[in-house]
Design a protein around this motif. Structure first.
Motif, mmCIF file in Angstrom:
data_model
loop_
_atom_site.group_PDB
_atom_site.id
_atom_site.type_symbol
_atom_site.label_atom_id
_atom_site.label_comp_id
_atom_site.label_asym_id
_atom_site.label_seq_id
_atom_site.Cartn_x
_atom_site.Cartn_y
_atom_site.Cartn_z
ATOM 1 N N LYS A 134 0.801 -1.217 0.000
ATOM 2 C CA LYS A 134 0.000 0.000 0.000
ATOM 3 C C LYS A 134 0.837 1.271 0.000
ATOM 4 C CE LYS A 134 -3.946 -2.080 2.419
ATOM 5 N NZ LYS A 134 -4.855 -1.978 3.593
ATOM 6 N N LYS A 135 2.049 1.174 0.525
ATOM 7 C CA LYS A 135 2.879 2.362 0.658
ATOM 8 C C LYS A 135 4.344 1.999 0.476
ATOM 9 C CE LYS A 135 3.629 6.318 3.754
ATOM 10 N NZ LYS A 135 3.313 6.918 5.073
ATOM 11 N N LEU A 136 5.102 2.896 -0.145
ATOM 12 C CA LEU A 136 6.531 2.667 -0.375
ATOM 13 C C LEU A 136 7.352 3.442 0.650
ATOM 14 C CD1 LEU A 136 6.673 3.069 -4.251
ATOM 15 C CD2 LEU A 136 6.582 0.941 -2.953
ATOM 16 N N PRO A 137 8.330 2.799 1.278
ATOM 17 C CA PRO A 137 9.198 3.528 2.211
ATOM 18 C C PRO A 137 10.142 4.452 1.447
ATOM 19 C CG PRO A 137 9.986 1.288 1.939
ATOM 20 C CD PRO A 137 8.689 1.368 1.193
ATOM 21 N N ALA A 138 10.420 5.602 2.031
ATOM 22 C CA ALA A 138 11.328 6.562 1.384
ATOM 23 C C ALA A 138 12.727 5.998 1.222
ATOM 24 C CB ALA A 138 11.374 7.859 2.191
ATOM 25 N N THR A 139 13.060 4.989 2.042
ATOM 26 C CA THR A 139 14.413 4.418 2.006
ATOM 27 C C THR A 139 14.691 3.613 0.740
ATOM 28 O OG1 THR A 139 13.483 2.755 3.513
ATOM 29 C CG2 THR A 139 14.949 4.388 4.467
ATOM 30 N N ILE A 140 13.674 3.362 -0.082
ATOM 31 C CA ILE A 140 13.956 2.759 -1.389
ATOM 32 C C ILE A 140 14.906 3.669 -2.171
ATOM 33 C CG2 ILE A 140 12.937 2.269 -3.657
ATOM 34 C CD1 ILE A 140 10.634 0.974 -2.364
ATOM 35 N N GLY A 141 14.811 4.960 -1.890
ATOM 36 C CA GLY A 141 15.691 5.914 -2.555
ATOM 37 C C GLY A 141 17.144 5.772 -2.175
ATOM 38 N N ASP A 142 17.451 4.937 -1.165
ATOM 39 C CA ASP A 142 18.840 4.699 -0.765
ATOM 40 C C ASP A 142 19.511 3.634 -1.622
ATOM 41 O OD1 ASP A 142 18.554 6.573 1.238
ATOM 42 O OD2 ASP A 142 18.021 5.095 2.757
#
Length: 424
Positions: free
Chosen positions: A200-208
């Protein structure tokens, strides 16, 4: 103590001999080993193994499981650790005069390993247990898997971590309701496929995940794509993004900062609009947003240069005959200031001006003349043939049409009158 990574050992004599190194690392297991001669008994617990028998470095590969041994005590000239967060480091030895390049290592494991090497170099006791000078088993190299595909819930690893060296990970049909945080430690990931789950939601840490080039989130329960992800390192790495078959209604204007995107799939969502600055995606070549609820396209859609576009099954509206006039006379101080900043390309940020003003200017509209406007504008609609921006066009409807309504903004009456499109 062991470390799994890629290793390249380069002699510093090569340039003097006119030779060049291979320039490619090999998969290896690095071990800090206790040098205990066979003729002597092993040191007892509580003794001083580091002092009596110094630790050494053993580098073992699939071709050479017995490995190559390097002395460490007072034999390290320099450590190069600038890129240790990326799993990279270099150890320069005095004798033999070689540089040991380490890459594709788990960053936390690499830090611990280098710390132990420093202790061994000083002749101090190493805090962690040392390995024996024995050949490495073939099973030790299993952690070097670069691809893992999991397509059922029963095969999903619960008690065991993912191999740190993975570059391609697919976990489909696993019933995931959130992104497994263990995946976000896989710093070498280039392709992440989380399709057919319930996220349902993506963590911002995927950007790491600094090397991530392909992200597949097809058939999940996503309702948004966060601003934090748009402003992460994905700006420089992400090439392909599949958000099809979710519940997304709109993408933030910051989405257009993902300027390395070449392929974008948004089919079967609930999109009611594209980011109005979509024209900034200069590298975009494949765009698919079929079966959404798009009433029109933003004016900057004209700036795209696509090879393929599919907008079939959207609820495109007929262009309105009369424009929407929102002109303000005289202009407000906010409008004048914002236009001056934007038209002159003056840098701004929330450290300089209030955050809400930054948001207003981020969402400023672009006139057909190239100037910007916030709240004072004329809004008009017309149609465009999608062949003007794409080589291959999927029909917009069952009637064989390839035209779609497009919305344009004008900063003044003069710009509106001078627009030939609006006078047709």
């Amino acid at each position: 103590m062991k470390l799994h990574c890629e290793v390249e050992v380069i002699s510093r004599h090569l340039p003097a001999l006119g030779l060049r190194n291979r320039g490619k690392g090999v998969r290896a297991v690095l071990s800090l080993c206790q040098q205990t001669p066979r003729s002597q008994p092993r040191p007892r617990a509580g003794g001083e193994p580091g002092g009596s028998h110094p630790a050494c470095l053993l580098i073992s590969t699939l071709k050479d499981k017995r490995g190559t041994r390097y002395e460490l005590k007072e034999n390290i000239e320099q450590f190069f650790t600038r890129f240790v967060d990326e799993g990279k480091a270099t150890v320069r030895l005095k004798e033999p005069p070689v540089d040991i390049f380490l890459s594709k290592a788990n960053s936390s494991s690499l830090r611990g390993f280098l710390s132990s090497m420093r202790l061994a170099y000083r002749g101090c006791d190493v805090d962690t247990p040392l390995s024996m000078l024995t050949p490495v088993k073939t099973s030790e190299f299993e952690n070097f898997k670069t691809k893992m595909v999991i397509t059922s819930k029963k095969d999903y690893p619960l008690s065991k971590n993912f191999p740190y060296s993975l570059e391609h990970l697919q976990t489909s049909y696993c019933g995931l309701v959130r992104v497994d945080m263990r995946m976000l430690c896989l710093k070498n990931l280039r392709k992440l496929d989380l399709s057919h789950n319930h996220i349902k939601k993506l963590p911002a840490t995927i950007g790491d995940l600094i090397h991530l080039q392909e992200l597949n989130l097809h058939d999940n329960h996503l309702e948004s794509f966060s601003v934090a992800l748009c402003q992460s390192t994905l700006q420089k790495s992400l090439r392909s993004l599949d958000l099809s078959k979710n519940k997304i209604k709109a993408l933030p204007v910051q989405f257009c900062q993902l300027q390395e995107l070449t392929e974008l799939k948004l089919d079967d969502n609930e999109l009611i609009q594209f980011p109005f600055k979509i024209g900034q995606l200069k590298n975009l070549r494949f765009l698919s947003a079929a079966r959404n609820k798009l009433p029109y396209l933003p004016n900057e859609f004209k700036s795209l240069s696509l090879e393929y576009v599919d907008l079939f099954g959207n609820t495109f509206e007929k262009p309105k005959v009369l424009p929407v006039i929102m002109l303000q006379v005289p202009l407000t101080l906010l409008e004048c200031s914002a236009q001056t900043i934007l038209n002159n390309r003056i840098p701004y940020s929330s450290h300089i001006i209030p955050f809400h003003l930054c948001q207003d200017m981020d969402s400023a509209k672009t006139c057909v003349c190239g100037r910007f406007c916030l709240n004072s504008f004329i809004q008009g609609t017309t149609t465009m043939n999608l062949h003007s921006v794409a080589h291959t066009v999927v029909l917009v409807d069952n009637m064989g049409g390839t035209e779609a309504p497009i919305i344009s903004y004008f900063c003044s009456v003069a710009c509106y009158v001078n627009s030939t499109d609006m006078l047709k």
